[in-house]
Enzyme design. Structure first.
Site, PDB file in Angstrom:
ATOM      1  N   CYS A  61      48.432  24.079  49.477  1.00  0.00           N
ATOM      2  CA  CYS A  61      48.458  23.153  51.070  1.00  0.00           C
ATOM      3  C   CYS A  61      48.204  21.425  50.157  1.00  0.00           C
ATOM      4  CB  CYS A  61      47.300  23.809  51.436  1.00  0.00           C
ATOM      5  SG  CYS A  61      45.717  23.870  50.582  1.00  0.00           S
ATOM      6  N   ARG A  63      48.932  19.864  47.713  1.00  0.00           N
ATOM      7  CA  ARG A  63      49.288  18.498  46.837  1.00  0.00           C
ATOM      8  C   ARG A  63      50.976  19.489  46.309  1.00  0.00           C
ATOM      9  NH1 ARG A  63      45.963  17.097  43.165  1.00  0.00           N
ATOM     10  NH2 ARG A  63      44.246  17.399  44.675  1.00  0.00           N
ATOM     11  N   SER A 116      39.883  15.764  45.446  1.00  0.00           N
ATOM     12  CA  SER A 116      40.375  16.606  46.516  1.00  0.00           C
ATOM     13  C   SER A 116      40.092  16.283  48.114  1.00  0.00           C
ATOM     14  CB  SER A 116      39.937  17.730  46.256  1.00  0.00           C
ATOM     15  OG  SER A 116      39.692  18.728  45.057  1.00  0.00           O
ATOM     16  N   ASP A 121      36.170  20.196  45.315  1.00  0.00           N
ATOM     17  CA  ASP A 121      36.498  21.854  45.146  1.00  0.00           C
ATOM     18  C   ASP A 121      36.231  22.566  44.408  1.00  0.00           C
ATOM     19  OD1 ASP A 121      37.845  23.672  46.957  1.00  0.00           O
ATOM     20  OD2 ASP A 121      39.475  21.982  47.760  1.00  0.00           O
ATOM     21  N   GLU A 123      37.710  25.706  44.795  1.00  0.00           N
ATOM     22  CA  GLU A 123      39.065  26.135  45.194  1.00  0.00           C
ATOM     23  C   GLU A 123      40.029  25.513  44.309  1.00  0.00           C
ATOM     24  OE1 GLU A 123      42.041  27.740  48.135  1.00  0.00           O
ATOM     25  OE2 GLU A 123      40.240  26.657  48.818  1.00  0.00           O
ATOM     26  N   GLN A 127      42.739  27.669  40.895  1.00  0.00           N
ATOM     27  CA  GLN A 127      44.254  27.646  41.277  1.00  0.00           C
ATOM     28  C   GLN A 127      45.175  27.059  39.830  1.00  0.00           C
ATOM     29  OE1 GLN A 127      44.104  24.809  44.725  1.00  0.00           O
ATOM     30  NE2 GLN A 127      44.901  26.564  46.106  1.00  0.00           N
TER      31      GLN A 127
END
Length: 184
Positions: A61, A63, A116, A121, A123, A127
């Site tokens: 969401c 990049r 980030s 971050d 997450e 990913q």
């Protein structure tokens, strides 16, 4: 210089990252260049069939980035635009390109959560791992790319182990929930 060092240096000099992220564009603009799972697979297949021996697609969401071994980073930008039905000129206005050691540094920052919206971050690390797994499954992950991503994972782990970088909020969604709790 031996063959292994020459190959490594050639790969490092040809390692590029082309992308768009939250720093230079809002969500609406980023959405135009966001790649679905299927679009990312098509891009990886194009890379494997073309002149890009190593390629990885990271589309979140915040990049959309293509990491690849290429003598012309514009080829990577064109692949993003082709697969999102977007104009290269529009992408160029909002995008960035890194090459060589600057690309490696950016990869390390991304993996560590230093690039980030919420610093540290977690997450993004999962990913990146998922993107690397898909690239490997598609035959787009050459030894240089694998080594670069593995080093990025090691750097991330060391930063998170030896600093308090990730001791607070761990993702944008987590931060949003905490703010909502605070307000209610």
């Amino acid at each position: 210089m031996d063959v292994a060092n020459t190959t490594y240096n050639n790969s490092l000099n040809s390692f590029c990252i082309v992308g768009i992220n939250f720093r230079k564009s809002d969500m609406n603009v980023r959405g135009k260049f966001s790649l679905s799972t299927n679009q990312a697979l098509v891009l990886l297949n194009q890379a494997a069939a073309g002149k890009t021996p190593g390629c990885l697609v990271l589309s979140t969401c915040n990049r959309t980035e293509v990491y690849g071994i290429s003598n012309d980073p514009q080829e990577l930008a064109e692949m993003i635009c082709t697969n999102t039905n977007s104009a290269v000129e529009d992408f160029s206005k909002q995008s960035y390109t890194y090459r060589g050691i600057d690309a490696i540094e950016h990869l390390f920052k991304v993996a560590s959560g230093l690039d980030s919206q919420i610093i540290g971050d977690y997450e993004i690390l999962s990913q990146l791992k998922h993107s690397a797994k898909i690239a490997k499954e598609q035959g787009c992950f050459n030894s240089f790319m694998e080594r670069a991503v593995n080093y990025a994972l090691q750097v991330s782990k060391e930063i998170k182990t030896k600093t308090k970088l990730s001791s607070g909020t761990v993702s944008v969604s987590y931060a949003a929930i905490e703010i909502i709790k605070e307000k209610i």
